[in-house]
Motif scaffolding. Sequence first.
Motif, PDB file in Angstrom:
ATOM      1  N   MET A  50     -70.903  80.315  68.549  1.00 58.63           N
ATOM      2  CA  MET A  50     -70.595  80.957  67.266  1.00 58.63           C
ATOM      3  C   MET A  50     -71.046  80.103  66.090  1.00 58.63           C
ATOM      4  O   MET A  50     -71.618  80.607  65.134  1.00 58.63           O
ATOM      5  CB  MET A  50     -69.075  81.162  67.243  1.00 58.63           C
ATOM      6  CG  MET A  50     -68.435  81.619  65.969  1.00 58.63           C
ATOM      7  SD  MET A  50     -66.652  81.898  66.304  1.00 58.63           S
ATOM      8  CE  MET A  50     -65.998  82.011  64.629  1.00 58.63           C
ATOM      9  N   GLU A  80     -75.414  85.277  69.599  1.00 62.65           N
ATOM     10  CA  GLU A  80     -74.355  85.058  68.617  1.00 62.65           C
ATOM     11  C   GLU A  80     -73.821  86.374  68.067  1.00 62.65           C
ATOM     12  O   GLU A  80     -74.586  87.254  67.676  1.00 62.65           O
ATOM     13  CB  GLU A  80     -74.890  84.180  67.463  1.00 62.65           C
ATOM     14  CG  GLU A  80     -73.823  83.730  66.464  1.00 62.65           C
ATOM     15  CD  GLU A  80     -73.617  84.707  65.329  1.00 62.65           C
ATOM     16  OE1 GLU A  80     -72.467  84.877  64.879  1.00 62.65           O
ATOM     17  OE2 GLU A  80     -74.607  85.322  64.898  1.00 62.65           O
ATOM     18  N   ALA A  81     -72.523  86.503  68.065  1.00 58.80           N
ATOM     19  CA  ALA A  81     -71.850  87.641  67.446  1.00 58.80           C
ATOM     20  C   ALA A  81     -70.462  87.165  67.027  1.00 58.80           C
ATOM     21  O   ALA A  81     -69.443  87.740  67.407  1.00 58.80           O
ATOM     22  CB  ALA A  81     -71.763  88.816  68.405  1.00 58.80           C
ATOM     23  N   ALA A  82     -70.448  86.064  66.262  1.00 59.57           N
ATOM     24  CA  ALA A  82     -69.204  85.458  65.769  1.00 59.57           C
ATOM     25  C   ALA A  82     -68.239  85.208  66.934  1.00 59.57           C
ATOM     26  O   ALA A  82     -68.663  84.700  67.984  1.00 59.57           O
ATOM     27  CB  ALA A  82     -68.582  86.329  64.677  1.00 59.57           C
ATOM     28  N   THR A 128     -69.222  83.758  59.307  1.00 55.99           N
ATOM     29  CA  THR A 128     -69.142  84.898  60.225  1.00 55.99           C
ATOM     30  C   THR A 128     -68.656  86.171  59.537  1.00 55.99           C
ATOM     31  O   THR A 128     -68.723  87.240  60.116  1.00 55.99           O
ATOM     32  CB  THR A 128     -68.208  84.598  61.420  1.00 55.99           C
ATOM     33  OG1 THR A 128     -66.887  84.359  60.917  1.00 55.99           O
ATOM     34  CG2 THR A 128     -68.690  83.370  62.168  1.00 55.99           C
ATOM     35  N   SER A 129     -68.132  86.044  58.318  1.00 53.43           N
ATOM     36  CA  SER A 129     -67.772  87.253  57.579  1.00 53.43           C
ATOM     37  C   SER A 129     -68.878  87.569  56.584  1.00 53.43           C
ATOM     38  O   SER A 129     -69.899  86.895  56.549  1.00 53.43           O
ATOM     39  CB  SER A 129     -66.427  87.073  56.883  1.00 53.43           C
ATOM     40  OG  SER A 129     -66.500  86.026  55.950  1.00 53.43           O
ATOM     41  N   GLY A 371     -65.492  89.903  67.280  1.00 54.39           N
ATOM     42  CA  GLY A 371     -66.063  89.091  66.213  1.00 54.39           C
ATOM     43  C   GLY A 371     -65.535  89.612  64.894  1.00 54.39           C
ATOM     44  O   GLY A 371     -65.686  90.802  64.611  1.00 54.39           O
ATOM     45  N   GLY A 372     -64.891  88.746  64.116  1.00 51.38           N
ATOM     46  CA  GLY A 372     -64.248  89.201  62.883  1.00 51.38           C
ATOM     47  C   GLY A 372     -63.139  90.186  63.208  1.00 51.38           C
ATOM     48  O   GLY A 372     -62.654  90.243  64.349  1.00 51.38           O
ATOM     49  N   THR A 376     -67.389  93.256  65.521  1.00 54.17           N
ATOM     50  CA  THR A 376     -68.085  93.404  66.798  1.00 54.17           C
ATOM     51  C   THR A 376     -67.026  93.419  67.892  1.00 54.17           C
ATOM     52  O   THR A 376     -66.090  92.622  67.856  1.00 54.17           O
ATOM     53  CB  THR A 376     -69.032  92.217  67.064  1.00 54.17           C
ATOM     54  OG1 THR A 376     -70.025  92.158  66.033  1.00 54.17           O
ATOM     55  CG2 THR A 376     -69.732  92.372  68.413  1.00 54.17           C
TER      56      THR A 376
END
Lengths: 387, 387
Positions: A50, A80-82, A128-129, A371-372, A376
């Motif tokens: 991440m 990667e997807a947080a 990540t946001s 993710g978040g 995701t």
Amino acid sequence: MTEVIIAGIGQTEVGEHWGIALRDLAYAAIKEAVTDSGGLKPQALFVGNMLAPNLSNQAHLGVLLADHCGMRGIEAVTVEAAGASGGAALRQGYMAVKSGLVDVALVVGVEKFTDQVGAGVDSAVATTSDSDFEAVQGLTATGQAALLMRRYMHEYNVPTDGFAGFPLIAHANGAGNPNAMFRKAIKREAYLKAEMVSDPINMFDAAPNADGAAAVILTRNGLLPKEFSHPLVKIAASAVSTDTLALHDRHAPLGFWAARESVEAACHKAGIGLEKIDFFEYHDSYSIYAALSLEAAGFAKPGQGWLYADSGSISLKSSLPCATMGGLKARGFPGGATGVYQAVEAAMQLRGVAGLCQVAGARFGLIQALGGPASTAVVHILEKMDA
Amino acid sequence: MTEVIIAGIGQTEVGEHWGIALRDLAYAAIKEAVTDSGGLKPQALFVGNMLAPNLSNQAHLGVLLADHCGMRGIEAVTVEAAGASGGAALRQGYMAVKSGLVDVALVVGVEKFTDQVGAGVDSAVATTSDSDFEAVQGLTATGQAALLMRRYMHEYNVPTDGFAGFPLIAHANGAGNPNAMFRKAIKREAYLKAEMVSDPINMFDAAPNADGAAAVILTRNGLLPKEFSHPLVKIAASAVSTDTLALHDRHAPLGFWAARESVEAACHKAGIGLEKIDFFEYHDSYSIYAALSLEAAGFAKPGQGWLYADSGSISLKSSLPCATMGGLKARGFPGGATGVYQAVEAAMQLRGVAGLCQVAGARFGLIQALGGPASTAVVHILEKMDA
């Protein structure tokens, strides 16, 4: 029918590994997974990570880890997807093996939060946001979760201790997991007295950032080595959905749309209904996310996820054990490694080697990495195959 | 036989886009690709990006771009392998479509160098090399290339202007590409007078960092819309190899082992020999990398790549045109977008719409994206199908 088998699993203890480099953490998990598989030789490496470009000043992890772990030359890439990076890497490995383009894939999730401290961690996580529209306003990941939790409490008239069930179960289960960051059960009084982090999120409503690495080896059922003796666990389904990245863009922020869609898609692909799921590794980075995930998946009605937990319906002996080895809250949240930890833990459950955390007679495990705020959502359904 | 078709292509001009956000750059390329495909609806998005977490403070690009580009909800993920990120994302999209798990995949490469200036760019780029053992010593990407070029000149007794052929061809070709960063042919005298960047690398031996986005839409041949009228271009082969990340770990640093292995593997998969290749989009981030890539692929003998270029054997009218639309040197080096630009440009060549850059009668195009000094090498062979 080509089945993708989880042929090897490995993990490090989750915690603060100040003295171990990222590459060595990954190596430990990979070595264990390769040994566990009976010595399968991976042709491709998918790294779930991440934040290493910011936390550890290190991108290009694919080749770094392939080289460092004695697999120089193989295909290698970072996914990667947080917070869902580990789940996303698992899906890439699954696709590679399912397609027949790769026979043996290694998926490793790794994160090293202790390569930074304080503001270094905060600014890394902020990437990540939505940087241009949310992070720049000072809205942190915990701030997002706090907004959702407050809204939830308001909409559904939830009492202050309404979310206690999530960390209570997580810590009770973490006590039985030798790799968990926190291995102590907590009492409801502790939850009530916990310090606020971002009102209404208290210390027990937020999962701890942690270092860790987990690895799985994937192959097709015809390619297992003769000496392979574990019960067979396959990936019965894999699905990804996305929502808006920015929370402010959602019409119904308590809906966790991507979390719902990904579970529905996965169940459809696996050809099973929710009632077949024997345990659920949700992404409880915050208690509110656990509640919303239970609701989005369809296990609880909207507004009742907290009651579901509070009534004990997610404990190890219930019909839907959740966070069976501690979840993000007690096992810890090792960033992009999290989704791979979920897969390792689910495979342990289905092999029947989860020790004190064992869910009796489990056949189907549902794992979901977010993710978040479910921007995701990556879902896999793992299934124990008939002997 | 399931063929993976490049059904849509799009790109932005490469250059310094100070006034355009990363997400808008990506949108421009994606919109063009979707339109070009006759309106195919992607089910999955693979983002090739190298440095946005550092350059643009933005990770989690998959969902950001899916949402921003009107595809909210679809599977989306970022794929990273330093300078080879675009090629790596293309491979993930290829695997997704080839496997049948995804019918229509969108691959976008995007990078926004102008979100940082000066040291911000340097420290971001440094994350792609071995942070703990090379970057920390001050060895930059250009420094690595300079070491290799000096060694090459020493080993093979190459004169000071020995590498001029590479930028001369690149700039000559770039002059015909409306999306190139530099659209002016240069003369040998200019090369000889160019300022040193990192001895012996002069200004024309190093490709410029740039902003840009490129996109391709992949699908299987049975799924093309009726209105699709382009000549059919398929991905005939896809391969990835890796070497050591750190240059100091190589026994034969001039060998570019991964560059060789990936081309060999791709030719094997496509069932063709090198003599079938009609043009080669190599990764000329530095002139020396172009020379070593020609040698690694087998087009030139060790130590003769520079002669190959110097004798004009890579010009548009030669038997092996290289950097046909300017390459990294003249089209520019938009980081993780580069590999997708290569795919777009190769598809244009094979469709016969490359304008002033057109290679006559091309059927097979070889494209290779490198991360670091061929630490990661991603190769695709594109083929024009019979009508």
